[in-house]
Design a protein around this motif. Sequence first.
Motif, PDB file in Angstrom:
ATOM      1  N   ASP A 137      27.052  45.459  31.874  1.00 54.07           N
ATOM      2  CA  ASP A 137      27.187  44.013  32.063  1.00 54.07           C
ATOM      3  C   ASP A 137      25.982  43.453  32.819  1.00 54.07           C
ATOM      4  O   ASP A 137      25.477  42.373  32.499  1.00 54.07           O
ATOM      5  N   ASN A 140      22.973  43.159  30.564  1.00 56.01           N
ATOM      6  CA  ASN A 140      23.144  41.959  29.741  1.00 56.01           C
ATOM      7  C   ASN A 140      22.831  40.703  30.550  1.00 56.01           C
ATOM      8  O   ASN A 140      22.185  39.778  30.068  1.00 56.01           O
ATOM      9  N   ASP A 141      23.312  40.690  31.777  1.00 56.94           N
ATOM     10  CA  ASP A 141      23.107  39.544  32.655  1.00 56.94           C
ATOM     11  C   ASP A 141      21.621  39.328  32.926  1.00 56.94           C
ATOM     12  O   ASP A 141      21.124  38.194  32.900  1.00 56.94           O
ATOM     13  N   ASN A 190      34.802  40.530  31.646  1.00 53.06           N
ATOM     14  CA  ASN A 190      33.387  40.836  31.491  1.00 53.06           C
ATOM     15  C   ASN A 190      32.897  40.216  30.179  1.00 53.06           C
ATOM     16  O   ASN A 190      33.629  39.471  29.520  1.00 53.06           O
ATOM     17  N   TYR A 191      31.656  40.509  29.788  1.00 50.57           N
ATOM     18  CA  TYR A 191      31.081  39.898  28.582  1.00 50.57           C
ATOM     19  C   TYR A 191      31.966  40.143  27.352  1.00 50.57           C
ATOM     20  O   TYR A 191      32.286  39.228  26.594  1.00 50.57           O
ATOM     21  N   LYS A 192      32.350  41.410  27.144  1.00 53.09           N
ATOM     22  CA  LYS A 192      33.075  41.760  25.923  1.00 53.09           C
ATOM     23  C   LYS A 192      34.472  41.171  25.911  1.00 53.09           C
ATOM     24  O   LYS A 192      34.919  40.619  24.895  1.00 53.09           O
ATOM     25  N   ALA A 195      34.338  37.452  25.414  1.00 53.42           N
ATOM     26  CA  ALA A 195      34.023  37.130  24.018  1.00 53.42           C
ATOM     27  C   ALA A 195      35.259  37.287  23.133  1.00 53.42           C
ATOM     28  O   ALA A 195      35.535  36.450  22.267  1.00 53.42           O
ATOM     29  N   VAL A 202      29.359  38.397  21.999  1.00 54.91           N
ATOM     30  CA  VAL A 202      28.787  38.601  23.329  1.00 54.91           C
ATOM     31  C   VAL A 202      27.533  37.750  23.501  1.00 54.91           C
ATOM     32  O   VAL A 202      27.276  37.215  24.582  1.00 54.91           O
ATOM     33  N   HIS A 203      26.753  37.609  22.429  1.00 54.63           N
ATOM     34  CA  HIS A 203      25.533  36.812  22.509  1.00 54.63           C
ATOM     35  C   HIS A 203      25.848  35.335  22.759  1.00 54.63           C
ATOM     36  O   HIS A 203      25.092  34.640  23.441  1.00 54.63           O
ATOM     37  N   ILE A 205      28.447  34.297  24.525  1.00 54.69           N
ATOM     38  CA  ILE A 205      28.771  34.258  25.955  1.00 54.69           C
ATOM     39  C   ILE A 205      27.487  34.227  26.778  1.00 54.69           C
ATOM     40  O   ILE A 205      27.366  33.462  27.745  1.00 54.69           O
ATOM     41  N   SER A 206      26.498  35.049  26.405  1.00 54.22           N
ATOM     42  CA  SER A 206      25.221  35.075  27.119  1.00 54.22           C
ATOM     43  C   SER A 206      24.530  33.717  27.052  1.00 54.22           C
ATOM     44  O   SER A 206      23.947  33.252  28.042  1.00 54.22           O
ATOM     45  N   LYS A 221      26.295  35.887  37.590  1.00 49.75           N
ATOM     46  CA  LYS A 221      27.698  35.492  37.415  1.00 49.75           C
ATOM     47  C   LYS A 221      28.376  35.312  38.764  1.00 49.75           C
ATOM     48  O   LYS A 221      29.161  34.395  38.961  1.00 49.75           O
TER      49      LYS A 221
END
Length: 235
Positions: A137, A140-141, A190-192, A195, A202-203, A205-206, A221
């Motif tokens: 995560d 990704n962040d 979390n991201y997943k 989403a 996930v993209h 969310i990003s 976050k």
Amino acid sequence: MPDQAPDQVPDQAPGTEPLPRAVPRIRVAIVEDQREIRESLATLLDSTPEFHCSGAYRSMEAALGPLLSDRPQVALLDIGLPGMSGIDGVRRLAAIAPKILCVMLTVYEDDARIFEALCAGACGYLLKKTPPPQILDALNDAVAGGAPMSPDVASRVITLFRAVRPPAQADYNLTPHEIRVLRLFADGYNYKTAATELGVTVHTISFHLRRIYEKLQVHSKTEAVAKALHHRLLR
């Protein structure tokens, strides 16, 4: 460890539905002197579809050449390395390859090293006790433009934010969807999982997080949720 290009999409047969194109994976290099940790991190990355370990090295001296030629998106660095320290490595990379995002992964949690690393150019600071899903995560962040930190580290940053009085009648213009995303992260998603809950990728969310960071003028976050709660934006 040689880099691998994303799988190519095969030719589409006539009359069939278009095949989705492979999403480019986030390329991460590891600099860690402990072999077991280094290999575990490489396995974690390569076993996750969104990521690829572009190289794993035991020292900054061994890593600098490959990092400059391969140019991964993120370098995950230990601090206590043999020879050049991870913090000195961040300084070198910030000077000669500033587009490589440097995230520290270390056992050190004292203020001096945290702030030295961040001042050197690190965009994130994680402790080695961070669970693997949270490391992913955090990566990704970082790619989304954030500054991921372990909770113990982020609490010090949040303390500084609380010491600064917010402007009166602050208007951050968050959309209802951005508030829903923030509320999910405040609830521990979390991201997943966020989403999945919202039925997006996930993209996506990003993308929303990058907009949230810009509007709230924060870098992670943790900071975004703290500021939203402080301003009662998640009521």
